[in-house]
Design an enzyme around this catalytic site. Structure first.
Site, PDB file in Angstrom:
ATOM      1  N   ASN A  20      28.422  26.015  -3.888  1.00  0.00           N
ATOM      2  CA  ASN A  20      28.356  24.705  -4.237  1.00  0.00           C
ATOM      3  C   ASN A  20      27.696  24.550  -5.756  1.00  0.00           C
ATOM      4  OD1 ASN A  20      26.171  24.753  -2.272  1.00  0.00           O
ATOM      5  ND2 ASN A  20      25.564  22.888  -2.868  1.00  0.00           N
ATOM      6  N   ASP A  21      26.549  23.819  -5.699  1.00  0.00           N
ATOM      7  CA  ASP A  21      26.062  23.478  -7.356  1.00  0.00           C
ATOM      8  C   ASP A  21      26.094  24.445  -8.115  1.00  0.00           C
ATOM      9  OD1 ASP A  21      25.634  21.403  -5.451  1.00  0.00           O
ATOM     10  OD2 ASP A  21      23.563  21.082  -5.946  1.00  0.00           O
ATOM     11  N   GLN A  37      24.617  27.736  -6.086  1.00  0.00           N
ATOM     12  CA  GLN A  37      24.058  27.541  -4.632  1.00  0.00           C
ATOM     13  C   GLN A  37      25.296  28.538  -3.824  1.00  0.00           C
ATOM     14  OE1 GLN A  37      21.709  24.930  -2.983  1.00  0.00           O
ATOM     15  NE2 GLN A  37      21.042  26.342  -4.825  1.00  0.00           N
ATOM     16  N   PHE A  80      17.261  25.819  -2.694  1.00  0.00           N
ATOM     17  CA  PHE A  80      18.001  24.707  -3.207  1.00  0.00           C
ATOM     18  C   PHE A  80      18.359  24.754  -4.700  1.00  0.00           C
ATOM     19  CE2 PHE A  80      18.234  21.230   0.480  1.00  0.00           C
ATOM     20  CZ  PHE A  80      18.947  22.233   1.375  1.00  0.00           C
ATOM     21  N   SER A  81      18.836  23.697  -5.434  1.00  0.00           N
ATOM     22  CA  SER A  81      19.008  23.935  -6.484  1.00  0.00           C
ATOM     23  C   SER A  81      18.016  23.541  -7.532  1.00  0.00           C
ATOM     24  CB  SER A  81      20.003  22.535  -6.861  1.00  0.00           C
ATOM     25  OG  SER A  81      21.341  22.922  -6.415  1.00  0.00           O
ATOM     26  N   ARG A 146      14.166  16.955  -4.770  1.00  0.00           N
ATOM     27  CA  ARG A 146      14.664  18.051  -4.928  1.00  0.00           C
ATOM     28  C   ARG A 146      15.413  18.324  -6.291  1.00  0.00           C
ATOM     29  NH1 ARG A 146      17.658  16.814  -0.289  1.00  0.00           N
ATOM     30  NH2 ARG A 146      19.502  15.825  -0.739  1.00  0.00           N
ATOM     31  N   ASP A 147      15.830  19.554  -6.458  1.00  0.00           N
ATOM     32  CA  ASP A 147      16.696  19.838  -7.716  1.00  0.00           C
ATOM     33  C   ASP A 147      15.662  19.751  -9.139  1.00  0.00           C
ATOM     34  OD1 ASP A 147      18.133  19.921  -5.573  1.00  0.00           O
ATOM     35  OD2 ASP A 147      19.295  18.086  -5.874  1.00  0.00           O
ATOM     36  N   GLU A 198      20.400  13.031  -6.594  1.00  0.00           N
ATOM     37  CA  GLU A 198      20.357  14.493  -6.608  1.00  0.00           C
ATOM     38  C   GLU A 198      20.810  15.090  -8.069  1.00  0.00           C
ATOM     39  OE1 GLU A 198      21.832  15.975  -2.315  1.00  0.00           O
ATOM     40  OE2 GLU A 198      23.537  15.311  -3.664  1.00  0.00           O
TER      41      GLU A 198
HETATM   42  C1  FRU Z   1      23.837  18.675  -4.009  1.00  0.00           C
HETATM   43  C2  FRU Z   1      22.753  19.414  -3.188  1.00  0.00           C
HETATM   44  C3  FRU Z   1      21.437  19.471  -3.812  1.00  0.00           C
HETATM   45  C4  FRU Z   1      20.645  20.460  -2.839  1.00  0.00           C
HETATM   46  C5  FRU Z   1      21.799  21.508  -2.754  1.00  0.00           C
HETATM   47  C6  FRU Z   1      21.807  22.290  -1.369  1.00  0.00           C
HETATM   48  O1  FRU Z   1      25.127  19.007  -3.674  1.00  0.00           O
HETATM   49  O2  FRU Z   1      22.598  18.674  -1.925  1.00  0.00           O
HETATM   50  O3  FRU Z   1      20.611  18.248  -3.980  1.00  0.00           O
HETATM   51  O4  FRU Z   1      19.599  21.083  -3.643  1.00  0.00           O
HETATM   52  O5  FRU Z   1      23.096  20.607  -2.890  1.00  0.00           O
HETATM   53  O6  FRU Z   1      22.738  23.270  -1.421  1.00  0.00           O
END
Ligand code: FRU
Length: 461
Positions: A20-21, A37, A80-81, A146-147, A198
């Site tokens: 993902n991200d 991710q 996480f991110s 987060r992030d 996010e």
């Molecule tokens: C965005 C998110 C972030 C988080 C990550 C988890 O897509 O939800 O907020 O850190 O993905 O994989």
């Protein structure tokens, strides 16, 4: 279903499994580094690590070993991110650590740090982790926290983190002199929406700040200045890409050696996953985009010029073959770039470009330009013969001063990215099921066509 019909060929993806991200995007010693991710154990979201790749040209990517693993022995379940910075001696990653039980994403997330001294290849987690816990906020209510995203201003480092507070999305801001001890400054921004903000990012030009964030839907930006109490004072707002969960989400950025701001973003496969199950892979990185800030506070967004290296066989306007009132392009395929210029000043009906089209037209994806509404739509109602739950149209508004529209459309099997007048980009995922859904057709009466330029290339690495 043949998953290879869907698998992009010139976009960055891991060899297999879930992505993902984009995370920790950074330019360092000639390389563009992209972390992401990543679940190395399967094609669904879970056990989130940081995958890693690097590139010299933003086009060809070299896969590198996983950069961050969850530290199970410390109760960590997901990494996480987050972001990466270099302080001149060491590179640091800041990311959100999610653990078991009390260290859950809603209320227990912590911000952790890792360091590298070998060209960003291997990473050691800081022995003093966590670097920040939500106790830093005192009595303020901050959840879904987060992030982290870090940037430097003179001798000081600043960090923003996304979250929600009292039921609304928010972005918090912190300051540090040594990257290790951080002070909470304020809520930089409070959103009207209920979803958490996010992946907040800051792109700065002089006194102007651009905050980009992903509020569970369409990725937004706000340009403004910072007040003395570190609150964003908005000047202009806009949409980074209307694609949302079905096209574009959770971008990250870097500044390169030419001072270009390059944006990366995730093109989710979630709709496909939910409907038919996915096998082997899920998630694509969008093409790198160059951002610039205009005088009005709006972002200009265009594909990086390096992507022109992908261009192979070409076909132009003279090769368009009339087919009734329509015209068929001289090249077809599932990995293409189209460049068009339209003079829409006198156009009465919408102009339609069909890609990923079967010869009989039963499967096609239409890019529809509505001059009156200054709107571009990716019409997916017939993109796929199977009734996938992602047939809704995706639309956005483009800007024009003289009625002209310059389009750069990138098609890669299941991705469509349409850059409009270098002011916005609209992205979508589509899943054509027929092997021969490869055609390109321009709808409309050639005599009244607004088309003033047309180029089409096959793209390959
Ligand atoms: C965005 C998110 C972030 C988080 C990550 C988890 O897509 O939800 O907020 O850190 O993905 O994989």
């Amino acid at each position: 279903m043949n998953q290879n019909l869907y698998r992009p060929t010139y976009h960055f993806m891991p060899e297999q499994n879930w992505m993902n991200d984009p995370n920790g995007t950074i330019f360092f010693e000639g390389y563009y580094h992209l972390f992401y991710q990543y679940n190395p154990y399967g094609d669904k979201w879970g056990t989130i690590h940081w995958g890693h790749a690097r590139s010299l040209d933003l086009v060809h990517w070299e896969h590198l070993p996983i950069a961050l693993y969850p530290s199970g022995e410390l109760g960590e379940v997901h990494c996480f991110s987050g972001c990466a910075v270099h302080d001149g001696t060491e590179a640091r990653i800041f990311y959100t650590s999610i653990g078991d039980g009390e260290r859950n994403p809603a209320t227990g997330a912590e911000q952790w740090m890792a360091a590298s001294t070998d060209g960003l290849l291997t990473w050691q987690k800081h022995p003093g982790n966590p670097v920040i816990t939500s106790a830093v906020h005192g009595d303020a209510d901050v959840r879904d926290w987060r992030d982290p995203f870090v940037w430097r201003e003179g001798e000081d480092w600043f960090m923003v983190i996304g979250g929600s507070s009292e039921g609304k999305g928010c972005v918090t801001i912190y300051k540090s002199e040594d990257l290790t001890s951080w002070t909470f400054l304020n809520f930089l921004y409070k959103d009207e929406g209920e979803f958490s903000c996010e992946c907040p990012l800051i792109y700065r030009e002089g006194d102007r700040y651009v905050l980009i964030y992903s509020p569970g839907g369409v990725v937004q930006y706000i340009t403004g200045t910072l007040s003395d109490s570190y609150q964003l004072v908005p000047e202009a707002r806009g949409v980074v890409d209307p694609g949302s969960w079905e096209g574009y989400y959770a971008p990250n950025l870097l500044i390169d050696d030419r001072n270009r701001c390059i944006l990366f973003g995730w093109m989710p496969d979630e709709a496909r996953g939910k409907f038919e199950g996915i096998s082997g892979w899920s998630g694509v990185q969008a093409l790198p985009r160059e951002l610039t800030l205009t005088d009005s506070g709006k972002l200009a967004i265009k594909p990086v010029p390096e992507l022109q290296k992908l261009r192979g066989r070409h076909s132009g306007q003279e090769e368009l073959v009339p087919a009734g009132a329509d015209r068929i392009a001289g090249i077809e395929g599932r990995a293409l770039e189209l460049s068009l210029e339209l003079d829409l000043a006198g156009a009465e009906s919408p102009f339609r470009i069909s890609v990923l089209r079967s010869a009989d037209g039963q499967e096609e994806t239409c890019i529809v330009i509505d001059r009156a509404a200054q709107q571009i739509t990716i019409d997916r109602s017939r993109s796929s013969l199977s009734p996938l739950p992602h047939s809704t149209p995706i639309s956005g508004n483009y800007e024009t001063t003289d009625g002209r529209l310059k389009l750069n459309i990138f098609v890669d099997h299941s991705t469509v990215e349409a850059f409009c007048n270098e002011t916005m980009c609209l992205s979508a995922r589509v899943y054509p099921t027929l092997a021969h859904s490869t055609g390109v057709l321009l709808y409309g009466e050639p005599a009244h066509s607004p088309l003033i330029q047309f180029d089409l290339w096959e793209l390959s690495q």
